[in-house]
Enzyme design. Structure first.
Site, PDB file in Angstrom:
ATOM      1  N   ASP A  95      -5.233   3.914   0.412  1.00 15.18           N
ATOM      2  CA  ASP A  95      -5.429   2.870   1.433  1.00 15.18           C
ATOM      3  C   ASP A  95      -4.944   3.340   2.795  1.00 15.18           C
ATOM      4  O   ASP A  95      -3.782   3.725   2.953  1.00 15.18           O
ATOM      5  CB  ASP A  95      -4.699   1.604   1.009  1.00 15.18           C
ATOM      6  CG  ASP A  95      -5.304   1.049  -0.261  1.00 15.18           C
ATOM      7  OD1 ASP A  95      -6.494   0.728  -0.244  1.00 15.18           O
ATOM      8  OD2 ASP A  95      -4.591   0.977  -1.282  1.00 15.18           O
TER       9      ASP A  95
ATOM     10  N   GLY B   2      -0.062  -5.191  -4.351  1.00 13.86           N
ATOM     11  CA  GLY B   2      -0.573  -6.529  -4.095  1.00 13.86           C
ATOM     12  C   GLY B   2       0.267  -7.647  -4.710  1.00 13.86           C
ATOM     13  O   GLY B   2       0.510  -8.673  -4.070  1.00 13.86           O
TER      14      GLY B   2
ATOM     15  N   ASP C 260      -0.794   7.785   5.520  1.00 10.48           N
ATOM     16  CA  ASP C 260      -1.129   7.075   6.763  1.00 10.48           C
ATOM     17  C   ASP C 260      -0.033   6.125   7.231  1.00 10.48           C
ATOM     18  O   ASP C 260      -0.205   5.485   8.275  1.00 10.48           O
ATOM     19  CB  ASP C 260      -2.396   6.229   6.575  1.00 10.48           C
ATOM     20  CG  ASP C 260      -2.114   5.031   5.694  1.00 10.48           C
ATOM     21  OD1 ASP C 260      -1.705   5.240   4.534  1.00 10.48           O
ATOM     22  OD2 ASP C 260      -2.248   3.891   6.166  1.00 10.48           O
TER      23      ASP C 260
ATOM     24  N   GLU D 172      -7.406  -1.785   4.444  1.00 10.27           N
ATOM     25  CA  GLU D 172      -6.480  -2.934   4.461  1.00 10.27           C
ATOM     26  C   GLU D 172      -7.047  -4.169   5.159  1.00 10.27           C
ATOM     27  O   GLU D 172      -7.173  -5.227   4.555  1.00 10.27           O
ATOM     28  CB  GLU D 172      -5.130  -2.545   5.080  1.00 10.27           C
ATOM     29  CG  GLU D 172      -4.332  -1.542   4.261  1.00 10.27           C
ATOM     30  CD  GLU D 172      -3.815  -2.068   2.921  1.00 10.27           C
ATOM     31  OE1 GLU D 172      -4.132  -3.201   2.541  1.00 10.27           O
ATOM     32  OE2 GLU D 172      -3.104  -1.302   2.237  1.00 10.27           O
TER      33      GLU D 172
ATOM     34  N   LYS E 256      -8.065 -11.165  -6.878  1.00 11.83           N
ATOM     35  CA  LYS E 256      -8.131 -10.340  -5.658  1.00 11.83           C
ATOM     36  C   LYS E 256      -8.780  -8.976  -5.946  1.00 11.83           C
ATOM     37  O   LYS E 256      -9.621  -8.500  -5.180  1.00 11.83           O
ATOM     38  CB  LYS E 256      -6.716 -10.180  -5.072  1.00 11.83           C
ATOM     39  CG  LYS E 256      -6.643  -9.293  -3.842  1.00 11.83           C
ATOM     40  CD  LYS E 256      -6.145  -7.900  -4.197  1.00 11.83           C
ATOM     41  CE  LYS E 256      -6.332  -6.927  -3.076  1.00 11.83           C
ATOM     42  NZ  LYS E 256      -5.794  -5.607  -3.408  1.00 11.83           N
TER      43      LYS E 256
ATOM     44  N   GLU F  78       3.421  -7.494  -5.493  1.00 11.69           N
ATOM     45  CA  GLU F  78       4.681  -7.488  -4.739  1.00 11.69           C
ATOM     46  C   GLU F  78       4.484  -8.155  -3.378  1.00 11.69           C
ATOM     47  O   GLU F  78       5.358  -8.859  -2.875  1.00 11.69           O
ATOM     48  CB  GLU F  78       5.154  -6.037  -4.545  1.00 11.69           C
ATOM     49  CG  GLU F  78       5.568  -5.314  -5.825  1.00 11.69           C
ATOM     50  CD  GLU F  78       4.406  -4.748  -6.651  1.00 11.69           C
ATOM     51  OE1 GLU F  78       3.227  -5.015  -6.329  1.00 11.69           O
ATOM     52  OE2 GLU F  78       4.696  -4.038  -7.630  1.00 11.69           O
TER      53      GLU F  78
ATOM     54  N   ASP G 112      -3.258  10.042  -0.523  1.00  6.62           N
ATOM     55  CA  ASP G 112      -3.048   8.598  -0.547  1.00  6.62           C
ATOM     56  C   ASP G 112      -4.439   7.938  -0.444  1.00  6.62           C
ATOM     57  O   ASP G 112      -5.415   8.601  -0.071  1.00  6.62           O
ATOM     58  CB  ASP G 112      -2.178   8.210   0.656  1.00  6.62           C
ATOM     59  CG  ASP G 112      -2.105   6.713   0.856  1.00  6.62           C
ATOM     60  OD1 ASP G 112      -1.790   6.003  -0.107  1.00  6.62           O
ATOM     61  OD2 ASP G 112      -2.373   6.254   1.987  1.00  6.62           O
TER      62      ASP G 112
HETATM   63  C1  XBP Z   1      -1.457   0.615  -0.138  1.00  5.57           C
HETATM   64  C2  XBP Z   1      -0.995  -0.671  -0.611  1.00  5.57           C
HETATM   65  C3  XBP Z   1      -1.701  -1.388  -1.665  1.00  5.57           C
HETATM   66  C4  XBP Z   1      -2.862  -2.287  -1.295  1.00  5.57           C
HETATM   67  C5  XBP Z   1      -3.052  -3.353  -2.336  1.00  5.57           C
HETATM   68  O1  XBP Z   1      -1.332   1.630  -1.098  1.00  5.57           O
HETATM   69  O2  XBP Z   1       0.025  -1.117  -0.166  1.00  5.57           O
HETATM   70  O3  XBP Z   1      -0.716  -2.210  -2.169  1.00  5.57           O
HETATM   71  O4  XBP Z   1      -2.647  -2.928  -0.057  1.00  5.57           O
HETATM   72  O5  XBP Z   1      -3.331  -2.834  -3.570  1.00  5.57           O
HETATM   73  P1  XBP Z   1      -1.614   3.205  -0.765  1.00  5.57           P
HETATM   74  P2  XBP Z   1      -3.184  -3.738  -4.917  1.00  5.57           P
HETATM   75  O6  XBP Z   1      -1.609   3.393   0.724  1.00  5.57           O
HETATM   76  O7  XBP Z   1      -0.489   3.924  -1.469  1.00  5.57           O
HETATM   77  O8  XBP Z   1      -2.940   3.562  -1.389  1.00  5.57           O
HETATM   78  O9  XBP Z   1      -3.457  -5.158  -4.553  1.00  5.57           O
HETATM   79  O10 XBP Z   1      -4.179  -3.188  -5.890  1.00  5.57           O
HETATM   80  O11 XBP Z   1      -1.766  -3.577  -5.418  1.00  5.57           O
HETATM   81 MG    MG Z   2      -1.668   4.269   2.614  1.00  4.02          MG
END
Ligand code: XBP
Ligand code: MG
Length: 256
Positions: free
Chosen positions: A11, A53, A183, A18, A85, A55, A9
Site C-alpha cells: 500500500d 484494517g 512509502d 489508501e 471492507k 487495528e 511493500d
Molecule cells: C498498509 C496498511 C494496511 C491497509 C489496510 O500496509 O496500513 O493496513 O491500509 O489493509 P502496507 P487491511 O503499506 O504495509 O502494505 O484492511 O487489509 O488490514
Molecule cells: Mg505502505
C-alpha cells in the site's frame, strides 16, 4: 554483500491504494452495516498512524468516536466489518480502479529477467495482495514473488520489524542482501529495525514523514521520459544524474 532480493511493500508503494481504495472500501462497509461513520481524506490521514484494517477500526473508536456503544461480541463485530471492507476493496481492484505507481511494473520485469529474487512484505490482507497483483500484473504474477508476507502472519504489524524478520528467515537471506521499497514512516521503521536498507517513494499521505535514514527518497521510481524527483536520503547523490530507478541504480545505491 551482493544484492539478492527486492522486498516490496504494497500500500502506497506498489500502488496508491489508501485514499481511493482502502478508505473508500472502509466507508462502503460502514454504510452496509448501517453505521453513520465516514472517514474523509483528512481523518484517514490521521488513522494511517495505525497499520492494519482491524487495528485501524479499533483505533478510530478509541480516539475519534468514543461515544459509540460497542456490541457484546466486539471482536466479531470488528472482524465482520473488516471482512466486508476486504470484499469492497477487492471489488474496487477488480474494476481496475487502482493502477501501479510509475516504474513499478518496469522494475519488477527487469528484476525477473535477471533472476533477482522478489518478495512482498505488507500489513494488508493476503486477498488484497492477490487482487492487486492479478488485476495489474496478470493472473500468474503472484508466483513471481517467492514469499508473500501479509496480514496477520505475524501478530505485531509494521512498524514492528517482525514481518521483515519473517520474510528474511523464509528466504534464508541476510538483511544486507536485500533492498526494501517502502512509502511510509511505519514502513521504514519496520524495514530499518530489521536492518534492511530502504528506498522510499513518497505519496500525499507520507510526503512529510521522516525519511532521513532512507538510502534514497524519491517522488516515485520514475520512467524513461517521466523522471523522478530526488527528495533526500543518505545516498541521494547516486540518483542525481539518473531519471528512473533500475537495477543498475539500486546496485550502486546498496554498494556505494
Ligand atoms: C498498509 C496498511 C494496511 C491497509 C489496510 O500496509 O496500513 O493496513 O491500509 O489493509 P502496507 P487491511 O503499506 O504495509 O502494505 O484492511 O487489509 O488490514
Ligand atoms: Mg505502505
Amino acid at each position: 554483500m551482493a544484492l539478492e532480493a527486492l522486498l516490496f511493500d504494497v500500500d502506497g508503494t506498489l500502488a496508491d491504494t489508501e485514499k481511493d481504495g482502502h478508505r473508500v472500501a472502509f466507508n462502503l462497509a460502514f454504510d452496509e452495516a448501517g453505521l453513520d461513520w465516514h472517514w474523509d481524506e483528512a481523518l484517514y490521514g490521521q488513522l494511517l498512524a495505525v497499520t492494519g484494517g482491524k487495528e485501524r477500526i479499533r483505533y478510530y473508536l478509541e480516539r475519534f468516536n468514543t461515544e459509540f456503544t460497542r456490541p457484546g461480541d466486539f471482536d466479531g463485530f470488528v472482524k465482520g466489518l473488516h471482512a466486508a471492507k476486504t470484499r469492497f476493496y477487492t471489488q474496487l481492484l477488480s474494476e481496475g480502479k487502482i493502477p501501479l505507481r510509475p516504474g513499478v511494473e518496469r522494475l519488477i520485469h527487469e528484476a525477473r529477467a535477471t533472476g533477482m529474487r522478489l518478495a512482498v512484505v505488507t500489513t494488508t490482507t493476503p486477498a488484497n495482495v492477490t487482487a492487486l497483483l492479478t488485476h495489474t500484473l496478470g493472473p500468474d504474477s503472484e508466483t513471481w514473488f517467492e514469499v508473500i508476507a501479509a496480514g496477520d502472519i505475524v501478530p505485531a504489524k509494521k512498524p514492528a520489524p517482525d514481518i521483515y524478520h519473517w520474510t528474511l528467515e523464509n528466504m534464508d537471506l541476510a538483511p544486507e542482501q536485500c533492498l526494501a521499497l517502502e512509502d511510509s514512516d511505519n514502513g521504514i521503521r519496520s524495514s530499518l529495525s530489521a536492518g534492511v536498507p530502504t528506498l522510499v517513494t513518497v505519496n500525499d499521505y507520507t510526503r512529510d514523514d521522516d525519511f532521513s535514514k532512507a538510502l534514497l527518497t524519491l517522488t516515485d521510481l520514475g520512467e524513461p521520459g517521466q523522471p523522478y524527483t530526488v527528495l533526500g536520503g543518505q545516498r541521494a547523490s547516486v540518483a542525481s544524474d539518473q531519471t528512473y530507478v533500475d537495477l543498475a541504480l539500486i546496485r550502486q545505491l546498496v554498494t556505494a
